[in-house]
Enzyme design. Structure first.
Site, PDB file in Angstrom:
ATOM      1  N   ARG A   1       2.986  -0.641  -5.461  1.00 52.39           N
ATOM      2  CA  ARG A   1       3.009  -0.781  -3.822  1.00 52.39           C
ATOM      3  C   ARG A   1       1.907  -1.443  -3.743  1.00 52.39           C
ATOM      4  O   ARG A   1       1.112  -1.738  -2.291  1.00 52.39           O
ATOM      5  CB  ARG A   1       3.208   0.142  -2.819  1.00 52.39           C
ATOM      6  CG  ARG A   1       4.332   1.157  -2.588  1.00 52.39           C
ATOM      7  CD  ARG A   1       3.991   1.766  -1.655  1.00 52.39           C
ATOM      8  NE  ARG A   1       5.830   2.242  -0.797  1.00 52.39           N
ATOM      9  CZ  ARG A   1       6.226   1.780   0.391  1.00 52.39           C
ATOM     10  NH1 ARG A   1       5.016   1.395   0.858  1.00 52.39           N
ATOM     11  NH2 ARG A   1       7.548   2.099   0.431  1.00 52.39           N
TER      12      ARG A   1
ATOM     13  N   CYS B   1       0.878  -1.208  -0.224  1.00 51.71           N
ATOM     14  CA  CYS B   1       0.112  -0.146  -0.131  1.00 51.71           C
ATOM     15  C   CYS B   1       1.137   1.305   0.252  1.00 51.71           C
ATOM     16  O   CYS B   1       2.266   1.343   0.482  1.00 51.71           O
ATOM     17  CB  CYS B   1      -0.980  -0.099   0.888  1.00 51.71           C
ATOM     18  SG  CYS B   1      -1.822  -1.517   1.559  1.00 51.71           S
TER      19      CYS B   1
ATOM     20  N   LYS C   1      10.591 -15.743 -12.916  1.00 48.97           N
ATOM     21  CA  LYS C   1      10.096 -14.396 -13.249  1.00 48.97           C
ATOM     22  C   LYS C   1       8.992 -14.869 -14.447  1.00 48.97           C
ATOM     23  O   LYS C   1       7.713 -14.342 -15.088  1.00 48.97           O
ATOM     24  CB  LYS C   1      11.346 -13.609 -14.577  1.00 48.97           C
ATOM     25  CG  LYS C   1      11.810 -13.515 -14.045  1.00 48.97           C
ATOM     26  CD  LYS C   1      12.182 -12.170 -14.047  1.00 48.97           C
ATOM     27  CE  LYS C   1      11.807 -11.333 -12.713  1.00 48.97           C
ATOM     28  NZ  LYS C   1      12.023 -11.386 -12.122  1.00 48.97           N
TER      29      LYS C   1
ATOM     30  N   GLU D   1       5.762 -14.902 -11.984  1.00 50.29           N
ATOM     31  CA  GLU D   1       5.245 -13.817 -11.723  1.00 50.29           C
ATOM     32  C   GLU D   1       5.021 -12.874 -13.062  1.00 50.29           C
ATOM     33  O   GLU D   1       3.293 -12.099 -12.933  1.00 50.29           O
ATOM     34  CB  GLU D   1       6.073 -12.990 -11.518  1.00 50.29           C
ATOM     35  CG  GLU D   1       6.961 -12.886 -10.188  1.00 50.29           C
ATOM     36  CD  GLU D   1       8.356 -12.377  -9.729  1.00 50.29           C
ATOM     37  OE1 GLU D   1       8.349 -11.655  -8.964  1.00 50.29           O
ATOM     38  OE2 GLU D   1       9.593 -12.318 -10.645  1.00 50.29           O
TER      39      GLU D   1
ATOM     40  N   TRP E   1      -2.694  -2.628  -1.602  1.00 47.05           N
ATOM     41  CA  TRP E   1      -2.151  -3.865  -1.713  1.00 47.05           C
ATOM     42  C   TRP E   1      -3.233  -4.567  -0.666  1.00 47.05           C
ATOM     43  O   TRP E   1      -2.892  -4.783   0.113  1.00 47.05           O
ATOM     44  CB  TRP E   1      -0.838  -4.373  -1.496  1.00 47.05           C
ATOM     45  CG  TRP E   1      -0.381  -6.061  -2.172  1.00 47.05           C
ATOM     46  CD1 TRP E   1      -0.476  -6.580  -3.018  1.00 47.05           C
ATOM     47  CD2 TRP E   1      -0.868  -7.299  -1.500  1.00 47.05           C
ATOM     48  NE1 TRP E   1      -0.426  -7.624  -3.418  1.00 47.05           N
ATOM     49  CE2 TRP E   1      -0.347  -8.168  -1.754  1.00 47.05           C
ATOM     50  CE3 TRP E   1      -0.539  -7.100   0.432  1.00 47.05           C
ATOM     51  CZ2 TRP E   1      -0.152  -9.046  -1.414  1.00 47.05           C
ATOM     52  CZ3 TRP E   1      -0.502  -8.502   0.577  1.00 47.05           C
ATOM     53  CH2 TRP E   1      -0.133  -9.696   0.011  1.00 47.05           C
TER      54      TRP E   1
ATOM     55  N   GLU F   1      15.475 -18.669 -10.730  1.00 49.19           N
ATOM     56  CA  GLU F   1      14.891 -17.035 -10.766  1.00 49.19           C
ATOM     57  C   GLU F   1      14.117 -17.153 -12.341  1.00 49.19           C
ATOM     58  O   GLU F   1      13.134 -16.032 -12.354  1.00 49.19           O
ATOM     59  CB  GLU F   1      16.463 -16.548 -11.199  1.00 49.19           C
ATOM     60  CG  GLU F   1      16.096 -14.744 -11.637  1.00 49.19           C
ATOM     61  CD  GLU F   1      15.283 -13.490 -10.758  1.00 49.19           C
ATOM     62  OE1 GLU F   1      14.507 -14.214  -9.781  1.00 49.19           O
ATOM     63  OE2 GLU F   1      14.525 -12.605 -11.100  1.00 49.19           O
TER      64      GLU F   1
ATOM     65  N   LYS G   1       5.717  -4.411  -5.425  1.00 54.07           N
ATOM     66  CA  LYS G   1       7.032  -4.374  -5.359  1.00 54.07           C
ATOM     67  C   LYS G   1       7.788  -3.794  -4.394  1.00 54.07           C
ATOM     68  O   LYS G   1       8.662  -4.934  -4.045  1.00 54.07           O
ATOM     69  CB  LYS G   1       7.068  -3.326  -6.400  1.00 54.07           C
ATOM     70  CG  LYS G   1       9.030  -3.399  -6.343  1.00 54.07           C
ATOM     71  CD  LYS G   1       9.281  -2.713  -7.235  1.00 54.07           C
ATOM     72  CE  LYS G   1      10.268  -2.327  -8.322  1.00 54.07           C
ATOM     73  NZ  LYS G   1      11.274  -3.706  -8.794  1.00 54.07           N
TER      74      LYS G   1
ATOM     75  N   ASN H   1      -0.958   1.762   5.378  1.00 51.49           N
ATOM     76  CA  ASN H   1       0.152   1.040   4.945  1.00 51.49           C
ATOM     77  C   ASN H   1       0.824   0.519   6.377  1.00 51.49           C
ATOM     78  O   ASN H   1       1.666   0.818   7.159  1.00 51.49           O
ATOM     79  CB  ASN H   1       1.107   1.963   4.177  1.00 51.49           C
ATOM     80  CG  ASN H   1       2.214   0.852   3.815  1.00 51.49           C
ATOM     81  OD1 ASN H   1       1.923  -0.202   3.561  1.00 51.49           O
ATOM     82  ND2 ASN H   1       3.463   1.126   4.078  1.00 51.49           N
ATOM     83  N   GLY H   2       0.078  -0.703   6.466  1.00 49.47           N
ATOM     84  CA  GLY H   2       0.639  -2.190   6.851  1.00 49.47           C
ATOM     85  C   GLY H   2      -0.480  -2.924   7.426  1.00 49.47           C
ATOM     86  O   GLY H   2      -1.433  -2.873   7.125  1.00 49.47           O
TER      87      GLY H   2
ATOM     88  N   HIS I   1      14.784 -37.424  -9.620  1.00 46.37           N
ATOM     89  CA  HIS I   1      14.341 -37.197  -8.054  1.00 46.37           C
ATOM     90  C   HIS I   1      12.981 -36.853  -7.891  1.00 46.37           C
ATOM     91  O   HIS I   1      12.382 -36.424  -6.810  1.00 46.37           O
ATOM     92  CB  HIS I   1      14.742 -36.562  -7.069  1.00 46.37           C
ATOM     93  CG  HIS I   1      16.600 -37.391  -7.100  1.00 46.37           C
ATOM     94  ND1 HIS I   1      16.702 -39.183  -6.825  1.00 46.37           N
ATOM     95  CD2 HIS I   1      17.902 -36.668  -7.363  1.00 46.37           C
ATOM     96  CE1 HIS I   1      17.779 -39.001  -6.668  1.00 46.37           C
ATOM     97  NE2 HIS I   1      18.393 -38.289  -7.480  1.00 46.37           N
TER      98      HIS I   1
HETATM   99  C1  G6P Z   1       8.138  -8.370  -4.380  1.00 41.81           C
HETATM  100  C2  G6P Z   1       8.725  -8.477  -5.533  1.00 41.81           C
HETATM  101  C3  G6P Z   1      10.035  -9.347  -6.045  1.00 41.81           C
HETATM  102  C4  G6P Z   1      11.620  -8.397  -4.692  1.00 41.81           C
HETATM  103  C5  G6P Z   1      10.950  -9.093  -4.011  1.00 41.81           C
HETATM  104  C6  G6P Z   1      12.079  -8.159  -2.716  1.00 41.81           C
HETATM  105  O1  G6P Z   1       7.782 -10.163  -4.003  1.00 41.81           O
HETATM  106  O2  G6P Z   1       7.361  -8.484  -6.571  1.00 41.81           O
HETATM  107  O3  G6P Z   1      10.345  -8.789  -7.258  1.00 41.81           O
HETATM  108  O4  G6P Z   1      12.755  -9.928  -4.864  1.00 41.81           O
HETATM  109  O5  G6P Z   1       9.747  -8.686  -3.533  1.00 41.81           O
HETATM  110  O6  G6P Z   1      11.812  -6.893  -2.703  1.00 41.81           O
HETATM  111  P1  G6P Z   1      13.059  -6.359  -2.134  1.00 41.81           P
HETATM  112  O7  G6P Z   1      12.455  -5.186  -2.135  1.00 41.81           O
HETATM  113  O8  G6P Z   1      13.830  -6.653  -0.731  1.00 41.81           O
HETATM  114  O9  G6P Z   1      14.314  -7.050  -3.356  1.00 41.81           O
END
Ligand code: G6P
Length: 605
Positions: free
Chosen positions: A27, A2, A481, A484, A75, A477, A600, A99-100, A500
């Site tokens: 956010r 948020c 990706k 996501e 969010w 990763e 994010k 926010n929180g 396995h």
């Molecule tokens: C969220 C984002 C990711 C990020 C992760 C950690 O899940 O969508 O892209 O890697 O948070 O965030 P940070 O700001 O701690 O790297």
């Protein structure tokens, strides 16, 4: 998560609030809303479900006037994304954005019920408005009422309060979640970050944990957790560095991927000068017996790659951990160990809590952080900036490779400090690292091939990514990706683990992406690839020209990567992971920069 903003301004505030919210949409984007106090002193609000653009549309038809206002982008945590659950929340003369998470909201609701006050929403936040409105109904002034409410709140919050009948008062408070106060000319601002306020001011005061601020157009009075007047420094931010535009690209992600050669060049120019590593003097690994790397999501995977560098190059035992697990597992920590916290935002609640857990238990805490003013940067013993610049796309790309570059430099420093490598070996590694920006430039050429493969991947239900050694976390990763961005189920596996379990999934409909540079592990990974092809699996082999020549036959497709980079090849192989996910998402028509359900900056647990 948020984003919140508040403005006591000299102009119509609704468009400004929307402009600031646009910069906070990373956010969360489940709903958005604003409240204003108009020139007659009347408090009113508008809210809309979904992205900010829906609120903007609504404001065209149902405008809000006034020069004082607060705004929110949500969010969802408590209650679905409905207009009723959207902020600002209002009770009587009080409107609140938050926010929180207010952890004791059920207890507060029970108390309010005794006073005959019933919640109208599913949210924890509404209790803040209900309680403050209740306090005012009992005769308290707005400041007393807000203070009485703050004293009752448990959990994490950044809050802004606005009051009917007073267009020159805003109250802001923070505990756990970040909050910045902006100083204008006869105008004042609050925001979840300084970037949101950059269109209005470059003068910022960061509230500290437990602070609350009484804000009028004439200025701000800040009080600490004990209620004492507090002086907090005002800093100037570089507004130029906060520019947010797509630079001619269709999506922020495409721009951010393409920026990698340049930003990696900046990182390496910062940390390596004239063939020498440049780090703060206190970064010496001579007496360190263990390194711990903690983060979430992509940042955690950067730590996972670096584990291979710390162990193989520096001979230093290295543990990696997901912050949300680390913080509650109560791991014993050696007082000769260093804990490194990796985070783009520097505000991720679990990573910050993990840092707090490690403080006092380890010899030193380091933050490898992109946002230099963030809590993790400020609270670590040593903050090392990753210098990626603003990353807007929710899914991380350039921040990841910049994290890798900083961690690579740290691992080389550890190797040198511990006498594991001599000057010649260090120079050779630094040459490999310095070559990375140029090689990244070449690696960007895989974009066209990735675009051509996107049709195939976009039809898949499941995709597997395989890698060995330091390419294993890059495979993780790649899968992250793809999930996501395109919402396709994907898993990353260590190649050797295939037999396995995951091999049971292989059939001609499951694309298998194999990361296999022509290195010492190449033959092993190729054997695992053959096991896939023997079961009619369709392989996309990503390797260098030698690897493709040797093992490309029989694959469904290949991507040719540049040779070079030595131990730091994982940085290069991040690029096809990014482009495959990007173009698959574009082919599927998903929202690349703001994928569903994600945010994010994850400031709740
Ligand atoms: C969220 C984002 C990711 C990020 C992760 C950690 O899940 O969508 O892209 O890697 O948070 O965030 P940070 O700001 O701690 O790297």
């Amino acid at each position: 998560m948020c984003g919140i903003v508040g403005i006591l301004g000299n102009h119509e505030v609704a468009p400004q609030l929307v402009e600031a919210l646009k910069r906070l949409e990373y956010r969360g984007y489940d709903s958005a809303g604003i409240a204003t106090v108009n020139d007659a002193g009347t408090l009113d609000r508008r809210r809309a479900v979904g992205k900010l653009v829906n609120l903007s549309d609504r404001l065209v038809h149902e405008p809000l006037t006034g020069r004082a206002g607060i705004g929110h982008t949500r969010w969802a945590t408590h209650g679905p994304a409905t207009e009723g659950n959207a902020h600002p929340h209002r009770h009587g003369p009080v409107a609140v954005v938050h926010n929180g998470i207010i952890e004791n909201f059920r207890d507060l609701r029970a108390d309010l019920a005794q006073a005959g006050i019933t919640p109208q929403t599913d949210t924890d936040t509404e209790t803040v408005a209900l309680l403050t409105g209740h306090h005012m109904a009992q005769g308290m002034c707005p400041v007393e009422a807000a203070r009485a409410t703050l004293a009752r709140l448990h959990g994490a919050f950044a809050l802004a309060f606005l009051f009917d009948g007073d267009g020159d008062l805003m109250i802001a408070a923070r505990k756990g979640s970040p909050l910045a106060v902006g100083h204008g000319e006869g105008e004042m601002f609050v925001g979840s970050d300084a970037i949101a306020l950059a269109p209005f001011t470059d003068r910022i005061t960061y509230l500290e944990d437990g602070d609350h601020a009484i804000i009028t157009r004439a200025g701000v009075e800040i009080y600490d957790a004990q209620g004492r007047r507090a002086n907090r420094d005002m800093v100037r931010i570089d507004v130029g560095a906060t520019a947010i535009d797509k630079g001619g690209y269709r999506h922020f992600m495409a721009k951010e991927i393409a920026e990698q050669p340049a930003v990696l060049g900046d990182v390496l120019n910062h940390y390596v000068k004239n063939g020498r590593i440049v780090l703060p003097e206190s970064v010496s690994f001579a007496d360190v017996d263990r390194v711990l790397l903690v983060g979430c999501g992509t940042a955690h995977l950067a730590g996972h790659v670096a584990k291979y560098w710390f162990e193989q190059i520096a001979g230093l035992p290295c543990d990696i951990d997901i912050a949300s697990e680390f913080r509650y597992r109560e791991p014993p920590l050696s007082d000769r160990s260093w804990a490194i916290f990796v985070s783009q935002s520097g505000e991720t609640a679990d990573t910050l809590a993990a840092l707090h857990y490690a403080q006092g238990k380890v010899a030193k805490t380091l933050g490898v952080v992109n946002v230099g003013t963030s809590a993790i940067a400020r609270e670590s013993d040593i903050a090392l900036p990753t210098l990626a610049g603003i990353e807007v796309c929710v899914a991380s790309s350039k921040a990841f490779t910049c994290q890798l570059a900083v961690l690579a430099v740290l691992a080389l420093k550890a190797a040198a400090d511990r006498g594991r490598i001599d000057a010649a070996a260090l120079a050779a590694h630094l040459d490999d690292l310095r070559a990375i920006p140029g090689l990244l430039n070449q690696a960007l050429a895989v974009a066209d091939d990735c675009r051509a493969l996107a049709g195939w991947l976009s039809e898949a239900q499941d995709v597997l990514y395989l890698g060995r050694g330091a390419l294993y976390p890059v495979a993780l990763e790649g899968a992250l990706k793809l999930k996501e961005l395109s919402y396709i189920h994907a898993e990353g596996y260590a190649s050797g683990e295939l037999k396995h379990g995951p091999i049971a999934l292989i059939d001609r409909n499951v694309p298998v992406v194999v990361l296999a540079p022509r290195d010492t592990l190449f033959e092993k990974t190729v054997s695992n690839m053959q096991e896939v092809m023997a079961r009619h699996g369709k392989v996309l082999l990503i390797s260098d020209a030698d690897g493709i020549t040797e093992a490309g036959e029989g694959t469904r497709a290949t991507l040719t990567m540049p040779m070079g980079g030595g131990a730091f090849q994982p940085i290069l192989y991040a690029v096809p992971m990014q482009y495959l996910a990007y173009y698959t998402a574009v082919a599927k028509g998903t929202d690349v920069d703001q994928p569903r359900n994600l945010a994010k900056s994850v400031t709740v647990e």
